[in-house]
Design an enzyme around this catalytic site. Structure first.
Site, PDB file in Angstrom:
ATOM      1  N   LYS A  35      78.886  33.238 166.534  1.00  0.00           N
ATOM      2  CA  LYS A  35      80.285  33.173 166.954  1.00  0.00           C
ATOM      3  C   LYS A  35      81.208  33.922 165.995  1.00  0.00           C
ATOM      4  CE  LYS A  35      79.363  28.522 168.513  1.00  0.00           C
ATOM      5  NZ  LYS A  35      78.171  28.381 167.701  1.00  0.00           N
ATOM      6  N   VAL A  65      79.357  30.155 173.689  1.00  0.00           N
ATOM      7  CA  VAL A  65      79.989  28.975 174.269  1.00  0.00           C
ATOM      8  C   VAL A  65      79.155  28.537 175.462  1.00  0.00           C
ATOM      9  CG1 VAL A  65      82.068  28.095 175.406  1.00  0.00           C
ATOM     10  CG2 VAL A  65      82.279  29.799 173.597  1.00  0.00           C
ATOM     11  N   LEU A  69      75.134  29.013 179.345  1.00  0.00           N
ATOM     12  CA  LEU A  69      75.607  28.955 180.725  1.00  0.00           C
ATOM     13  C   LEU A  69      76.558  30.137 180.913  1.00  0.00           C
ATOM     14  CD1 LEU A  69      76.305  25.137 181.038  1.00  0.00           C
ATOM     15  CD2 LEU A  69      74.450  26.414 182.111  1.00  0.00           C
ATOM     16  N   GLY A 120      67.768  19.791 166.429  1.00  0.00           N
ATOM     17  CA  GLY A 120      68.260  21.158 166.585  1.00  0.00           C
ATOM     18  C   GLY A 120      69.617  21.251 167.254  1.00  0.00           C
ATOM     19  N   GLU A 123      74.654  23.001 163.940  1.00  0.00           N
ATOM     20  CA  GLU A 123      74.620  24.316 163.315  1.00  0.00           C
ATOM     21  C   GLU A 123      73.663  24.205 162.126  1.00  0.00           C
ATOM     22  OE1 GLU A 123      76.327  27.256 164.148  1.00  0.00           O
ATOM     23  OE2 GLU A 123      76.750  26.169 165.982  1.00  0.00           O
ATOM     24  N   ASP A 134      83.087  24.516 164.320  1.00  0.00           N
ATOM     25  CA  ASP A 134      82.363  25.047 165.478  1.00  0.00           C
ATOM     26  C   ASP A 134      83.193  24.883 166.757  1.00  0.00           C
ATOM     27  OD1 ASP A 134      79.892  26.228 166.563  1.00  0.00           O
ATOM     28  OD2 ASP A 134      79.689  24.305 167.602  1.00  0.00           O
ATOM     29  N   LYS A 138      84.628  27.974 169.155  1.00  0.00           N
ATOM     30  CA  LYS A 138      84.384  28.044 170.596  1.00  0.00           C
ATOM     31  C   LYS A 138      85.703  28.087 171.377  1.00  0.00           C
ATOM     32  CE  LYS A 138      80.000  25.579 170.344  1.00  0.00           C
ATOM     33  NZ  LYS A 138      79.341  24.285 170.608  1.00  0.00           N
TER      34      LYS A 138
END
Length: 156
Positions: A35, A65, A69, A120, A123, A134, A138
């Site tokens: 990002k 983000v 998707l 997982g 970050e 984060d 986003k």
């Protein structure tokens, strides 16, 4: 041991991001899950897009983000078809959602964070999630994709 011209240490993310400019300038497409490039200054954000267009290459970052998707592509498509974005509603952190749900179930905070990391969800450095960095990144990416010019410090 490297047989070719290689780097033996992993560069800091900001150092890698600044290599995007020479890549794009030399007609090399960039595909990234990071990002950082999209949340540096508005000038940098605009420059990498301009360079990609000028050199006929791609700068792709769909996993920034929405866990890959097609959110970013959907926003781009809406704008290209003349629509405007009036509001974005989202859960911007699966990590924080997992942690809060774990806390609601009675799991101690430290255990919830360690479990999210083990699965997982976080970050690489969970402090990026826990500090809200984060989420801010986003949100900034979504705002910029919707056509607004903002800086990361304005997300806090």
């Amino acid at each position: 041991m490297c047989q070719f011209n290689c780097i033996s240490t992993v560069p800091a993310p900001n150092n890698v991001v600044h290599q995007y400019i020479p890549f794009l300038t030399n007609s090399v497409s960039v595909y990234t899950s990071s990002k950082i490039a999209n949340t540096l200054s508005q000038d940098f954000y605009s420059r990498i897009r301009t360079l990609a267009a000028q050199h006929g290459v791609q700068f792709r970052y769909s996993t920034n983000v929405g866990a890959a998707l097609p959110i970013i592509d959907s926003i781009k498509s809406l704008l290209q078809n003349g629509d405007s974005i009036e509001r974005i509603e989202a859960v911007l952190s699966g990590t924080l959602s997992y942690i809060f749900n774990s806390l609601n179930a009675g799991t101690p905070f430290s255990t919830a964070v360690l479990e999210a990391q083990k699965r997982g969800y976080t970050e690489p450095d969970p402090r990026i999630d826990l500090s809200g960095t984060d989420v801010a990144r986003k949100l900034l990416i979504l705002i910029r994709e919707a056509g607004m010019e903002k800086e990361l410090h304005e997300m806090r």
